[in-house]
Write an enzyme that holds these catalytic residues in place. Structure first.
Site, mmCIF file in Angstrom:
data_model
loop_
_atom_site.group_PDB
_atom_site.id
_atom_site.type_symbol
_atom_site.label_atom_id
_atom_site.label_comp_id
_atom_site.label_asym_id
_atom_site.label_seq_id
_atom_site.Cartn_x
_atom_site.Cartn_y
_atom_site.Cartn_z
ATOM 1 N N ARG A 159 2.598 3.771 5.506
ATOM 2 C CA ARG A 159 2.182 3.933 6.901
ATOM 3 C C ARG A 159 3.134 3.190 7.841
ATOM 4 O O ARG A 159 3.540 2.069 7.542
ATOM 5 C CB ARG A 159 0.749 3.401 7.084
ATOM 6 C CG ARG A 159 -0.299 4.410 6.661
ATOM 7 C CD ARG A 159 -1.696 3.848 6.580
ATOM 8 N NE ARG A 159 -2.098 2.975 7.670
ATOM 9 C CZ ARG A 159 -3.312 2.437 7.769
ATOM 10 N NH1 ARG A 159 -4.230 2.693 6.842
ATOM 11 N NH2 ARG A 159 -3.617 1.643 8.774
ATOM 12 N N ARG B 221 0.829 -1.214 0.000
ATOM 13 C CA ARG B 221 0.000 0.000 0.000
ATOM 14 C C ARG B 221 0.866 1.269 0.000
ATOM 15 O O ARG B 221 1.893 1.342 0.650
ATOM 16 C CB ARG B 221 -0.895 0.014 1.246
ATOM 17 C CG ARG B 221 -1.623 1.359 1.404
ATOM 18 C CD ARG B 221 -2.719 1.323 2.407
ATOM 19 N NE ARG B 221 -2.343 0.717 3.666
ATOM 20 C CZ ARG B 221 -3.239 0.253 4.541
ATOM 21 N NH1 ARG B 221 -4.525 0.314 4.266
ATOM 22 N NH2 ARG B 221 -2.826 -0.279 5.671
HETATM 23 P P1 AP5 Z 1 -7.261 -0.363 2.019
HETATM 24 O O1 AP5 Z 1 -8.459 0.087 1.278
HETATM 25 O O2 AP5 Z 1 -6.279 0.664 2.455
HETATM 26 O O3 AP5 Z 1 -7.687 -1.327 3.219
HETATM 27 P P2 AP5 Z 1 -8.370 -0.999 4.610
HETATM 28 O O4 AP5 Z 1 -9.327 -2.093 4.892
HETATM 29 O O5 AP5 Z 1 -8.874 0.394 4.661
HETATM 30 O O6 AP5 Z 1 -7.083 -1.181 5.525
HETATM 31 P P3 AP5 Z 1 -6.535 -0.380 6.761
HETATM 32 O O7 AP5 Z 1 -5.171 -0.957 7.016
HETATM 33 O O8 AP5 Z 1 -6.612 1.108 6.585
HETATM 34 O O9 AP5 Z 1 -7.513 -0.809 7.860
HETATM 35 P P4 AP5 Z 1 -7.337 -0.740 9.335
HETATM 36 O O10 AP5 Z 1 -8.718 -0.950 9.794
HETATM 37 O O11 AP5 Z 1 -6.318 -1.648 9.911
HETATM 38 O O12 AP5 Z 1 -6.687 0.734 9.572
HETATM 39 P P5 AP5 Z 1 -7.302 2.118 10.043
HETATM 40 O O13 AP5 Z 1 -6.681 3.169 9.223
HETATM 41 O O14 AP5 Z 1 -8.780 2.059 10.156
HETATM 42 O O15 AP5 Z 1 -6.517 -1.453 1.101
HETATM 43 C C1 AP5 Z 1 -5.282 -2.024 1.492
HETATM 44 C C2 AP5 Z 1 -4.394 -2.203 0.247
HETATM 45 O O16 AP5 Z 1 -4.984 -3.187 -0.592
HETATM 46 C C3 AP5 Z 1 -4.259 -0.921 -0.607
HETATM 47 O O17 AP5 Z 1 -2.962 -0.841 -1.112
HETATM 48 C C4 AP5 Z 1 -5.283 -1.140 -1.736
HETATM 49 O O18 AP5 Z 1 -4.870 -0.479 -2.946
HETATM 50 C C5 AP5 Z 1 -5.247 -2.656 -1.893
HETATM 51 N N1 AP5 Z 1 -6.525 -3.210 -2.337
HETATM 52 C C6 AP5 Z 1 -7.778 -2.826 -1.968
HETATM 53 N N2 AP5 Z 1 -8.710 -3.580 -2.574
HETATM 54 C C7 AP5 Z 1 -8.031 -4.466 -3.340
HETATM 55 C C8 AP5 Z 1 -8.435 -5.519 -4.229
HETATM 56 N N3 AP5 Z 1 -9.726 -5.801 -4.434
HETATM 57 N N4 AP5 Z 1 -7.463 -6.236 -4.845
HETATM 58 C C9 AP5 Z 1 -6.139 -5.959 -4.657
HETATM 59 N N5 AP5 Z 1 -5.694 -4.952 -3.833
HETATM 60 C C10 AP5 Z 1 -6.639 -4.231 -3.178
HETATM 61 O O19 AP5 Z 1 -6.761 2.199 11.541
HETATM 62 C C11 AP5 Z 1 -5.394 2.369 11.813
HETATM 63 C C12 AP5 Z 1 -5.180 2.385 13.326
HETATM 64 O O20 AP5 Z 1 -5.910 3.480 13.912
HETATM 65 C C13 AP5 Z 1 -5.688 1.145 14.080
HETATM 66 O O21 AP5 Z 1 -4.736 0.097 14.082
HETATM 67 C C14 AP5 Z 1 -5.926 1.732 15.474
HETATM 68 O O22 AP5 Z 1 -4.718 1.898 16.173
HETATM 69 C C15 AP5 Z 1 -6.483 3.105 15.168
HETATM 70 N N6 AP5 Z 1 -7.961 3.108 15.029
HETATM 71 C C16 AP5 Z 1 -8.674 3.451 13.911
HETATM 72 N N7 AP5 Z 1 -9.987 3.341 14.133
HETATM 73 C C17 AP5 Z 1 -10.129 2.929 15.419
HETATM 74 C C18 AP5 Z 1 -11.249 2.598 16.228
HETATM 75 N N8 AP5 Z 1 -12.517 2.697 15.747
HETATM 76 N N9 AP5 Z 1 -11.029 2.186 17.497
HETATM 77 C C19 AP5 Z 1 -9.782 2.103 17.994
HETATM 78 N N10 AP5 Z 1 -8.659 2.377 17.289
HETATM 79 C C20 AP5 Z 1 -8.833 2.782 16.004
#
Ligand code: AP5
Length: 215
Positions: free
Chosen positions: A160, A128
């Site tokens: 990231r 990513r």
């Molecule tokens: P992408 O779309 O970026 O995936 P995603 O599901 O959004 O992944 P994240 O890693 O952002 O999810 P996350 O929930 O762990 O992180 P968040 O930012 O919410 O796709 C991933 C990759 O795959 C990309 O390169 C994309 O191009 C590729 N891709 C997509 N679809 C594809 C396909 N069909 N085929 C091939 N490739 C594909 O959270 C980060 C941190 O913030 C957490 O760890 C936590 O510490 C904190 N946090 C956030 N929200 C909360 C909460 N509600 N409560 C507590 N802590 C929180």
């Protein structure tokens, strides 16, 4: 009005598909991950507080994210709907969301669960890249940017800090322990739309649109 939640393990494609759905239906994406990263970037007290937890792949406290979402969905642009991405992530967060929406006379209509096997997650996350200014998500192989370190419009691309393999494994464990129970929470209410997250970006978008009745 569309009030919708995207669920799924880290790297399932929630952010990518939330951006596509929002562009199609004209409601804002509300990503707690993006909001927390913005706080870190701005060097706020909150950003400093959550920095270490996020780097290590842990979950930020419920109180912090609930208050961010509560404030965000009161803003004008969210009155016609929103797409939540990365929230709720625990049962207490889901219960709070219910209370917040109930007070506003609103309710979640769909919870889209993107299903992707763990075996594919590491490759997706380690490939990513994110646009520094726009937050646009790329993948070096599956959704390549115009050049290895520049996105559309020439913006710098970032990796990231929580996208290293060992941190991804911790995030997957947190998902299984704390977020997966929401499948039953929303399934019991008939709100869960299971979507196969394996396939091209367009194929997955089509399946999502079909699952929620958007043409
Ligand atoms: P992408 O779309 O970026 O995936 P995603 O599901 O959004 O992944 P994240 O890693 O952002 O999810 P996350 O929930 O762990 O992180 P968040 O930012 O919410 O796709 C991933 C990759 O795959 C990309 O390169 C994309 O191009 C590729 N891709 C997509 N679809 C594809 C396909 N069909 N085929 C091939 N490739 C594909 O959270 C980060 C941190 O913030 C957490 O760890 C936590 O510490 C904190 N946090 C956030 N929200 C909360 C909460 N509600 N409560 C507590 N802590 C929180």
């Amino acid at each position: 009005m569309i009030d919708l939640v995207f669920m799924g393990p880290p790297g399932a494609g929630k952010g990518t598909q939330a951006q596509r759905l929002c562009a199609k239906v004209g409601v804002p994406q509300v990503s707690t991950g993006d909001m927390l990263r913005a706080e870190r970037k701005a060097g706020t007290e909150l950003g400093l507080k959550v920095d270490q937890i996020m780097r290590e792949g842990g979950l930020v406290s419920d109180d912090i994210v609930i208050s961010l979402v509560d404030k965000r969905i009161r803003e004008n642009d969210a009155q016609k709907g929103f797409v939540l991405d990365g929230f709720p992530r625990t049962v207490p967060q889901a219960e709070s969301l219910d209370r917040i929406l109930q007070k506003a006379g609103r309710a979640i209509q769909h919870v889209v669960l993107l299903e992707v096997p763990d075996a594919l997650i590491v490759e997706r996350i380690t490939g990513r890249r994110m646009g520094e200014t726009t937050g646009r998500i790329y993948h070096i192989k599956y959704d390549p940017p115009p050049s290895p370190d520049r996105g559309e419009g020439g913006e710098q691309l970032l990796i990231r800090p929580d996208d290293q393999e060992e941190v991804v494994r911790r995030r997957l464990a947190e998902y299984a322990a704390l977020t997966a129970p929401l499948v039953a929470f929303y399934g019991n209410r008939g709100l869960l739309r299971r979507v196969d997250g394996v396939g091209s970006l367009d194929q997955v978008s089509e399946s999502i649109f079909r699952s929620i009745g958007v043409a």
